[in-house]
Design an enzyme around this catalytic site. Structure first.
Site, mmCIF file in Angstrom:
data_model
loop_
_atom_site.group_PDB
_atom_site.id
_atom_site.type_symbol
_atom_site.label_atom_id
_atom_site.label_comp_id
_atom_site.label_asym_id
_atom_site.label_seq_id
_atom_site.Cartn_x
_atom_site.Cartn_y
_atom_site.Cartn_z
ATOM 1 N N ARG A 197 42.997 29.420 21.105
ATOM 2 C CA ARG A 197 43.240 29.917 22.469
ATOM 3 C C ARG A 197 41.938 30.032 23.247
ATOM 4 N NH1 ARG A 197 47.313 32.642 25.741
ATOM 5 N NH2 ARG A 197 48.893 32.274 24.164
ATOM 6 N N GLU A 232 47.913 40.827 29.090
ATOM 7 C CA GLU A 232 46.571 40.333 28.805
ATOM 8 C C GLU A 232 45.782 39.842 30.021
ATOM 9 O OE1 GLU A 232 46.878 38.459 24.375
ATOM 10 O OE2 GLU A 232 48.259 37.660 25.879
#
Length: 778
Positions: free
Chosen positions: A325, A730
């Site tokens: 990621r 997030e």
């Protein structure tokens, strides 16, 4: 503090998109919220204490536990020999994470044995009496040490390539090669890890675990006990914070409690103290970003070659998807015509790092923002100018393809930044700061406006699914259960809003129940910002099934067409009649209508080929921007955040009050990561920042003195999400990059903005002072 204007109501009809209070807010502030340590213990409950390694890397030569067994209150001492199944709690299935070490320890604080005693104090005191002989082995605790010792990679690295970076990087007239070190971060949730296991008949066992992933705890407990998953029930009503730290790290505590409970046929609880929790559980990954960027005289990036090395710890844990990621967000909000980025997940003799809010995305994005900053200082320009020049374009512009070959089709970053630039009065304030710095010998100021583009979905495609269970009772009350977990972020409230809105009833009709593997099986972790997206849609599916059954019943009973049935606030119009909701439900029961439904949802239109580095890993992107202003003391390195303005995209918000709270909290936590939160290991591999006394998270007094947070109210998710909303867990975390960039500008002012300060993170006062002195000496 301008947090927008909204009205909070405890009961409201049609509650989706309304600012309802968090279902447990009043319980949190009054102490009434029940956590696992508040649950009344069954008679005879035993307590666990942990025997931890005091070596970073060593062979175990001998273990003498006689004094431990003889200590007051000790009932049993667990070792690996007591584990009936597999001595392993690795979340990846690689079997590289023993529950209890046998002949080798690989980090300081690794569990070797567990004491089970009548009280927690007795168990902890007894654990210190062990006599263990070691044979020390070479150890390394950071990226440099791992590289110098030829450390292996804990997982296969990933490479993303698009265009011809190897040849194209030579063509532009300007080029910068440098690196940035990015520190880790401790989760420091208010509630430490905890688990309580109660044995049942046959193989059955019930476990209360402070976990973001009940199904994984279920699998791990079954794995170590050597039993089927169906024999294990895991329950969790709420956590006192998680932030990713309770996605995999709770496995060991639940497994130890379960093994002891089944062996001794008594309830067993494990609750480490803060020092043990911090020593033996993973953190955010440290990164070293090494970049080679080529660009033209205007500042437009032409090619990038970068390596993202990570300190992963002794086992794989989630380092593979975390470092993946990071690469997915190595572009931040910028289009790279030619690009190659690679991960380097390195093994170290430290506790294995794990998930943390953003899951590698913040590290990837921070590296990209440093590259923009480098270009701006090299050209003597405002970094915001370079940012806007390199933004992804609109469809058809030829500037929409990411390094992983997904098209950015929902791009609104330019509009978000433009609006914030105007509303924060960025240009005028920047000029005023430059004027101030020219006449201020000690205090210097800085300002930065940074963007966020964050992909939403689990990059492991299989995790993008969820289930829910909804019951209608005869009195019209509604029982809701789903696979998501509540850690303070308001997930339970949002999903209850979805169900209440579907039936057009007041929110207080919906009973929110604890997450349990006995009701909704095979759940995904509550992570990747996907909790509401997945569980909200699953609950909507279940509620719609029940609604359709009620409509069918009404049509039969009243002999009307479907178009004549309409759900109104707390009632249903059926033809000419207005029927209270509870009356219709009771009538449906007597007509033998099935009043329970299981819902399911899987995210559409996503796929990913890791080996090829191509696919569509994300369903959509969330956007945002922050403008932060800081002041630093050039004699001490101390600083304060004077003002922050945020404009953030949550699509069509399900609950503006909760979303704004998440944005504020995420920003402050991100600010801590980049400024004050520093992890430090000594030369023996011991974590020395292992308690709040030695590890500094932001205080209330550290937040921006002026803190303006707004939602992009015009935004509506083009993807078919619940209520056209967007994830908010997030993405706001990375808004804090604006603080680091603003500090950097303040530091750069001492050398007339001619040199990029290259501040590593966290930019502690010591680092700021050293950077100031370095630039003064140039």
């Amino acid at each position: 503090m301008d947090n927008s204007t909204f009205e909070t109501k405890s009961v409201i009809t049609g509650p989706m998109h309304a600012s309802l209070k968090h279902d447990s807010a009043h319980k949190h502030v009054t102490g009434q919220a029940e956590y696992i340590d508040d649950i009344p213990e069954p008679a005879g409950t035993l307590h666990g204490g942990l025997g931890l390694s005091d070596r970073a890397h060593a062979e175990i030569v001998s273990i003498d536990l006689d004094a431990v067994r003889a200590a007051p209150g000790v009932v049993h001492v667990l070792t690996a020999a007591d584990i009936p199944g597999f001595n392993d709690v690795a979340s990846t299935g690689q079997r590289d994470e023993p529950l209890l070490a046998t002949d080798l320890v690989q980090f300081h604080g690794q569990p070797i044995f567990a004491v089970i005693a009548e009280t927690r104090d007795q168990a902890r005191r007894a654990a210190r009496l062990a006599k263990i002989e070691y044979r020390d082995l070479p150890h390394w605790t950071d990226i440099d040490g791992a590289r110098q010792n030829g450390a292996p990679l804990v997982v296969e690295p990933m490479v993303l390539t698009r265009g011809e970076p190897q040849t194209e990087i030579e063509k532009p007239p300007l080029r910068i090669q440098a690196s940035m070190t990015i520190g880790g971060q401790e989760h420091l949730y208010l509630e430490s890890h905890i688990a309580m296991a109660i044995p049942g008949e046959d193989d059955d066992i019930t476990v209360w675990s402070s976990t973001q992933h009940p199904s994984e705890v279920q699998h791990m407990v079954a794995h170590v006990l050597g039993i089927a998953n169906h024999a294990v029930t895991v329950q969790i009503r709420r956590m006192g914070g998680g932030f990713g730290g309770k996605e995999t790290q709770g496995n060991q505590f639940a497994a130890l409690a379960a093994v002891a409970a089944k062996k001794l046929d008594r309830a067993v609880k494990f609750r480490p103290d803060r020092d043990e929790d911090m020593a033996m559980t993973g953190k955010r990954h440290d990164f070293r970003v090494e970049y080679d960027v080529a660009f033209d005289e205007d500042g437009r990036i032409h090619a990038l070659d970068a390596t993202y090395a990570a300190r992963c710890g002794f086992s794989a844990d989630l380092s593979g998807p975390v470092t993946d990621r990071a690469l997915f967000h190595a572009d931040s909000s910028y289009f790279y015509p030619h690009v190659q980025v690679r991960s380097q997940p390195l093994k170290t003799h430290t506790v294995s790092n794990t998930a943390f809010r953003g899951f590698g995305g913040p590290q990837g994005m921070l590296g990209a923002e440093r590259i923009i900053e480098e270009i701006a200082y090299a050209l003597g320009k405002d970094p915001l100018e370079i940012r806007k020049l390199n933004f992804y374009g609109q469809p058809g512009s030829g500037r929409t393809t990411t390094p992983y070959h997904q098209e950015v089709e929902d791009n609104i970053i330019a509009r978000v930044v433009e609006e914030l630039e105007a509303s924060s009065d960025y240009q005028a304030r920047r000029q005023a700061i430059i004027d101030f710095n020219a006449n201020s010998p000690v205090i210097r100021k800085g300002i930065a406006l940074t963007p966020v583009k964050f992909g939403i979905s689990f990059t492991m495609t299989a995790y993008n699914q969820a289930g829910a269970l909804v019951h209608l009772y005869q009195d019209g009350s509604i029982h809701l259960n789903h696979g998501g977990t509540e850690m303070g972020q308001g997930l339970y409230t949002k999903v209850a809003q979805v169900v209440a809105d579907t039936f057009q009833v007041d929110i207080d009709r919906v009973k929110i129940t604890a997450t349990t593997t006995g009701k909704v099986p095979n759940t995904s972790a509550t992570a990747a910002s996907s909790g509401t997206d997945l569980n909200g849609m699953a609950a909507l599916d279940a509620a719609r099934q029940l609604k359709e059954r009620l409509v069918d019943f009404a049509c039969r009973q009243w002999k009307v067409e479907r178009k004549e049935v309409e759900f109104l606030p707390n009632c249903i119009r059926i033809g000419e009649d207005i029927v209270p909701f509870d009356t219709l439900v009771r009538a449906a029961y007597y007509d033998r209508v099935h009043l329970s439904a299981a819902g399911f949802y899987k995210t559409p239109d996503i796929h990913w080929d890791r080996k090829a580095g191509r696919g569509r890993p994300f369903f959509y992107y969330a956007y945002g921007a922050a403008c932060s202003e800081v002041s630093i003391d050039t004699l001490t390195g101390e600083y304060m955040v004077d003002r922050t303005d945020i404009l953030h995209d949550v699509g069509k918000s399900l609950n503006p009050a909760i979303d704004i709270g998440q944005i504020e909290g995420g920003f402050v936590q991100g600010m801590g990561w980049l400024t004050t939160e520093e992890l430090w290991w000594d030369d023996k591999g011991r974590l020395r920042t292992h308690a709040p006394s030695t590890y500094k998270i932001p205080l209330a007094s550290d937040r921006p003195k002026i803190f303006n947070v707004r939602l992009a109210e015009w935004s509506e998710n083009p993807a078919a999400t619940i209520g056209r909303s967007k994830a908010v867990g997030e993405p706001p975390f990375m808004l804090a990059i604006s603080v680091l960039e603003a500090i950097s500008m303040a530091v750069a002012s001492v050398a007339d903005y001619a040199v990029c300060p290259r501040l590593d993170a966290p930019a502690t006062p010591e680092r700021v002072l050293m950077a100031v002195e370095r630039l003064k000496a140039m």
